[in-house]
Design a protein around this motif. Structure first.
Motif, PDB file in Angstrom:
ATOM      1  N   ALA A 129      68.224  67.585  51.088  1.00 25.80           N
ATOM      2  CA  ALA A 129      67.389  68.000  52.209  1.00 25.80           C
ATOM      3  C   ALA A 129      67.038  69.484  52.110  1.00 25.80           C
ATOM      4  CB  ALA A 129      68.107  67.719  53.529  1.00 25.80           C
ATOM      5  N   THR A 156      77.897  63.712  51.895  1.00 28.80           N
ATOM      6  CA  THR A 156      77.379  64.752  52.781  1.00 28.80           C
ATOM      7  C   THR A 156      76.812  65.917  51.984  1.00 28.80           C
ATOM      8  OG1 THR A 156      78.849  64.197  54.624  1.00 28.80           O
ATOM      9  CG2 THR A 156      78.017  66.448  54.538  1.00 28.80           C
ATOM     10  N   LEU A 201      73.528  64.863  50.350  1.00 28.28           N
ATOM     11  CA  LEU A 201      72.468  64.781  51.347  1.00 28.28           C
ATOM     12  C   LEU A 201      71.996  66.167  51.768  1.00 28.28           C
ATOM     13  CD1 LEU A 201      70.737  63.101  53.297  1.00 28.28           C
ATOM     14  CD2 LEU A 201      72.671  63.136  54.896  1.00 28.28           C
ATOM     15  N   ALA A 202      72.944  67.071  52.002  1.00 22.78           N
ATOM     16  CA  ALA A 202      72.588  68.422  52.437  1.00 22.78           C
ATOM     17  C   ALA A 202      71.787  69.156  51.366  1.00 22.78           C
ATOM     18  CB  ALA A 202      73.854  69.207  52.782  1.00 22.78           C
ATOM     19  N   GLU A 244      78.422  58.815  55.120  1.00 22.93           N
ATOM     20  CA  GLU A 244      78.850  60.197  54.914  1.00 22.93           C
ATOM     21  C   GLU A 244      80.139  60.418  55.717  1.00 22.93           C
ATOM     22  OE1 GLU A 244      78.079  62.025  58.199  1.00 22.93           O
ATOM     23  OE2 GLU A 244      78.058  59.848  58.351  1.00 22.93           O
ATOM     24  N   LEU A 270      65.851  65.296  57.515  1.00 24.64           N
ATOM     25  CA  LEU A 270      66.506  66.599  57.579  1.00 24.64           C
ATOM     26  C   LEU A 270      65.716  67.662  56.835  1.00 24.64           C
ATOM     27  CD1 LEU A 270      70.280  65.643  57.183  1.00 24.64           C
ATOM     28  CD2 LEU A 270      68.980  66.071  59.273  1.00 24.64           C
ATOM     29  N   GLY A 283      67.269  59.972  55.391  1.00 24.31           N
ATOM     30  CA  GLY A 283      67.984  61.158  55.853  1.00 24.31           C
ATOM     31  C   GLY A 283      67.496  62.421  55.174  1.00 24.31           C
ATOM     32  N   THR A 284      67.252  62.332  53.875  1.00 24.08           N
ATOM     33  CA  THR A 284      66.745  63.487  53.140  1.00 24.08           C
ATOM     34  C   THR A 284      65.386  63.919  53.675  1.00 24.08           C
ATOM     35  OG1 THR A 284      67.921  62.866  51.117  1.00 24.08           O
ATOM     36  CG2 THR A 284      66.024  64.331  50.872  1.00 24.08           C
ATOM     37  N   THR A 297      73.881  66.532  59.089  1.00 20.70           N
ATOM     38  CA  THR A 297      74.008  65.330  58.257  1.00 20.70           C
ATOM     39  C   THR A 297      74.782  64.229  58.978  1.00 20.70           C
ATOM     40  OG1 THR A 297      76.002  66.247  57.204  1.00 20.70           O
ATOM     41  CG2 THR A 297      73.894  66.625  56.084  1.00 20.70           C
ATOM     42  N   ILE A 340      72.869  61.185  60.323  1.00 18.25           N
ATOM     43  CA  ILE A 340      72.420  60.092  59.456  1.00 18.25           C
ATOM     44  C   ILE A 340      73.384  58.910  59.518  1.00 18.25           C
ATOM     45  CG2 ILE A 340      71.498  59.582  57.166  1.00 18.25           C
ATOM     46  CD1 ILE A 340      70.142  61.866  58.665  1.00 18.25           C
TER      47      ILE A 340
END
Length: 231
Positions: free
Chosen positions: A26, A19, A22-23, A178, A103, A99-100, A168, A171
């Protein structure tokens, strides 16, 4: 009393790490898109204004979940065709990459408006002072506009990042493991939904608190030498 996680503790920790990755990924993409969008919307050139306005309006008008699904599934046939052409038929977009992009695209659309407001809040006299000193437009942007814009925009960007971290969870619908995906797997195995969803909530809350502390430090640093007006 200890919380029984049925051996899923390491899996949840791995989900939390995913997570965070990914955050941050993004966020990096979104900041770039947001800055470019804001510069386009504040540009004196109409085509750039239309481009920046179209981007922020289109992306903000569609739910984030739909962007995730569109980007992930919409690229399947395209990448398959491209993979066959280059001799790599297994070519596909990973859940993390999708996802990247999704977001980051959404974050950038909202950040565009935050950056735009910050740019418009900077007095025009600052630009004129730079021109009077013989500074070029790129140097005025880099040395005068961006540092002030960053200080003004930081609180708004911080709020957007809090939302991004919670988004996130979306996703998980495309299989990225995640926090939410790991929690769902644990619930399916243990039949303890309240326990694992409560743990997931606690993890998200902890990440939010850490982000708030980091934002406070950044705001203090960005505001050095700046005296706030007293009402």
């Amino acid at each position: 009393m200890t919380l029984d996680l049925y051996g899923f503790g390491p899996a949840l920790a791995a989900g939390a790490l995913m997570t965070i990755k990914l955050a941050l990924s993004a966020l990096s993409l979104g900041l770039i898109l947001g800055l470019l969008g804001a510069l386009a919307k504040t540009s004196p050139y109409k085509p750039l204004q239309w481009l920046g306005g179209g981007y922020s309006t289109l992306v903000r008008g569609v739910p984030e979940l739909l962007w995730v699904l569109l980007i992930y599934f919409g690229t399947v046939s395209l990448l398959r065709s491209l993979g066959e052409w280059i001799g790599y038929p297994e070519l596909e977009l990973s859940a993390f990459a999708a996802g990247t992009i999704a977001l980051g695209l959404c974050f950038g659309a909202y950040a565009t408006e935050v950056f735009r407001g910050a740019i418009l809040a900077i007095p025009k006299g600052h630009r004129e002072a730079g021109q009077a000193l013989g500074m070029s437009k790129p140097r005025i942007l880099w040395r005068l506009i961006l540092p002030q814009m960053w200080r003004i925009a930081l609180p708004g960007l911080g709020n957007l990042f809090m939302i991004l971290m919670k988004d996130t969870a979306l996703i998980s619908v495309i299989g990225l493991e995640e926090i939410m995906r790991r929690s769902q797997i644990a619930v399916t195995s243990s039949k303890e939904p309240f326990t694992f969803y409560l743990v997931a909530a606690f993890i998200y809350l902890s990440l939010t608190i850490v982000a708030m502390c980091g934002l406070y430090v950044l705001e203090k640093r960005a505001g050095r030498g700046f005296v706030r007006a007293v009402a």
